[in-house]
Write an enzyme that holds these catalytic residues in place. Sequence first.
Site, short mmCIF file in Angstrom:
data_model
loop_
_atom_site.label_atom_id
_atom_site.label_comp_id
_atom_site.label_asym_id
_atom_site.label_seq_id
_atom_site.Cartn_x
_atom_site.Cartn_y
_atom_site.Cartn_z
N ARG A 26 -4.49 5.63 6.85
CA ARG A 26 -3.76 5.96 5.63
C ARG A 26 -3.37 7.44 5.66
O ARG A 26 -4.22 8.31 5.78
CB ARG A 26 -4.64 5.68 4.41
CG ARG A 26 -4.01 5.94 3.06
CD ARG A 26 -4.94 5.40 1.97
NE ARG A 26 -4.40 5.62 0.64
CZ ARG A 26 -4.74 6.64 -0.15
NH1 ARG A 26 -5.63 7.53 0.26
NH2 ARG A 26 -4.22 6.77 -1.35
N LYS A 28 -0.86 9.57 3.32
CA LYS A 28 0.08 9.58 2.21
C LYS A 28 1.08 10.72 2.28
O LYS A 28 2.22 10.59 1.83
CB LYS A 28 -0.71 9.66 0.89
CG LYS A 28 -1.30 8.34 0.44
CD LYS A 28 -0.23 7.34 0.07
CE LYS A 28 -0.79 6.09 -0.55
NZ LYS A 28 0.26 5.09 -0.86
N ASN A 56 -1.63 1.65 6.52
CA ASN A 56 -1.57 1.55 5.07
C ASN A 56 -0.16 1.86 4.58
O ASN A 56 0.40 2.92 4.89
CB ASN A 56 -2.57 2.54 4.45
CG ASN A 56 -2.69 2.37 2.96
OD1 ASN A 56 -2.00 3.03 2.21
ND2 ASN A 56 -3.57 1.49 2.54
N SER A 95 -3.89 -4.92 -1.82
CA SER A 95 -4.79 -4.40 -2.84
C SER A 95 -4.56 -5.13 -4.15
O SER A 95 -3.42 -5.26 -4.61
CB SER A 95 -4.55 -2.90 -3.05
OG SER A 95 -4.91 -2.16 -1.91
N THR A 123 -10.91 9.15 -3.30
CA THR A 123 -10.04 9.01 -2.12
C THR A 123 -8.64 8.53 -2.47
O THR A 123 -7.73 8.65 -1.67
CB THR A 123 -10.67 8.04 -1.10
OG1 THR A 123 -10.86 6.76 -1.72
CG2 THR A 123 -12.00 8.56 -0.61
N LYS A 124 -8.46 7.95 -3.67
CA LYS A 124 -7.12 7.53 -4.07
C LYS A 124 -7.05 7.41 -5.59
O LYS A 124 -8.06 7.18 -6.26
CB LYS A 124 -6.74 6.19 -3.41
CG LYS A 124 -7.60 5.02 -3.83
CD LYS A 124 -7.19 3.73 -3.14
CE LYS A 124 -5.83 3.25 -3.55
NZ LYS A 124 -5.47 1.94 -2.99
N VAL A 187 -14.60 4.49 3.12
CA VAL A 187 -13.86 5.70 3.51
C VAL A 187 -14.85 6.87 3.62
O VAL A 187 -15.31 7.21 4.71
CB VAL A 187 -12.73 6.02 2.51
CG1 VAL A 187 -11.93 7.22 3.00
CG2 VAL A 187 -11.80 4.82 2.34
N MET A 270 -47.70 6.57 -10.23
CA MET A 270 -46.85 6.83 -11.38
C MET A 270 -46.08 8.12 -11.10
O MET A 270 -46.62 9.21 -11.29
CB MET A 270 -47.70 6.96 -12.65
CG MET A 270 -48.07 5.67 -13.33
SD MET A 270 -48.76 4.36 -12.32
CE MET A 270 -48.87 3.05 -13.55
#
Length: 497
Positions: A26, A28, A56, A95, A123-124, A187, A270
């Site tokens: 991916r 972008k 992606n 997706s 991440t997105k 990721v 405890m």
Amino acid sequence: MVPAGKTLAETVDQAIQGGVTIVQLREKSADTGDFIATARTVQSITRKARVPLLINDRIDVALAIDADGVHIGQDDMPLSEARRLLGPHKIIGVSVQTCEEAEIAVRGGADYLGIGTCYSTNTKAVKVGPQGPAGIRAVWEHALKVSEPPCKVRAVTIGGVNQYNVAHVLNYACAVNGTCLDGVAIVSAIMTAPDPRLAAQGLQQQINTARQTSGLRPKYDIDHVSQQVAAVFAQSKAGSITPLVQHITNSVVINDCANACLALGGSPIMAADVEEQADLAQVVNALVINIGTLATEQVAGMREAMRHANLHQTPIILDPVAVGATTHRMQVIDEMIRDFGICVIKGNAGEIAALAGSAEMKMRGVDAVGTGFADPVAVVKQVALCHRCVVVMTGVVDYVSDGTNTFAVRNGHKLQSVITGSGCMVGTALGTFIHSVAKEAPVIGALTGILAINIAAEIAANRSDVQGPGTFRAAFIDSMHNLTTEQFNAHTNFSIL
């Protein structure tokens, strides 16, 4: 995203060595030429390892390098157009965040669904907030419903999944019919790890554990259960293994629960501080969480203990004391169940009603009020199936269910209801007996625990020196300690429903 000093190619290569079975690239913000160059570099690694590479969003980049397929989102090229361009043999994932989106993707011929987001992620950007494992399951079950065999759609989930929660996510998101997700999309937990190979190996180990324990539990018959319960109790009394049972519990019953644990053959600790949990989790055999005297700082310790317990596959027994009494308690428990894998939920009828969303019973402080459930068996089965755990509902008759097997336990004594902490000590008993069978048959461990403590109560109440709640309390601990295998086997009174 890769750590300083590492390249993307090195990280991908090490991740594949650790067990990654498919890679999605991916980019972008990269220019097309740079994206293609990066994709070719990654592809040289994935092809050598015979691991599919998906691109992606960018169909053009996938075509340029002849990638194995693509993954597209709801705002990307339509699935039908992507299929026309790529042909029938390329992998196309989609997706989806809703049942409607899943149905459209399934009917459109998607090879797999990426359902999410499960938890919050950086991440997105996402349009729909985190759905949690329950939301993922709802979408997955709908996808299975509209998927026509033999071409069953496959699915993964994405968003905030890591080595601490991956087994819980896969177990909880498993459909009611026993069909589990095919995997998870990771990721940050791999890409930002100092050692991607070790990170991937750790995740693979957790996934393998989930594969062994997820899905529907087998159906047992009464003879098998009786033999197994007797064996678990006998093993505990033999003293060959002394389980270390960590309690983060309410301040009213700390001493009672510690003594009960010792009397039943366990070793209590405890410990509630956040800073201790990572170290303790390496040696603890069971974790009992009880929210009776709920405090903000205590919740932080509980959550950290539960996080590490999940990492080590340590059974968690959750006692949601008074969960229906306040909005805050309900929120705390909802978040715990969402975020962590619970082995056993133990509660009275009012607490279980709150978890089931039932109005048949209510909570008045820590007490259950109401006339009772019309169908208690259906309620405990519903909660067990919903939360993928064993449910123990205490009362005049105790009910134990893993969603497949449901038992009614008729041992116990009315004096248990008039001393503080008797219900909390049930949680201790569950933690003490469940550790040896937590993975393969947790319902057997839970059944053994509640039988043991209830039988001890019966024996204690019948002692000639017991005159009421005060003398019963001491006799109760004595009876737990002195309970023999012969007494246990002779007194057990339970049935399969």
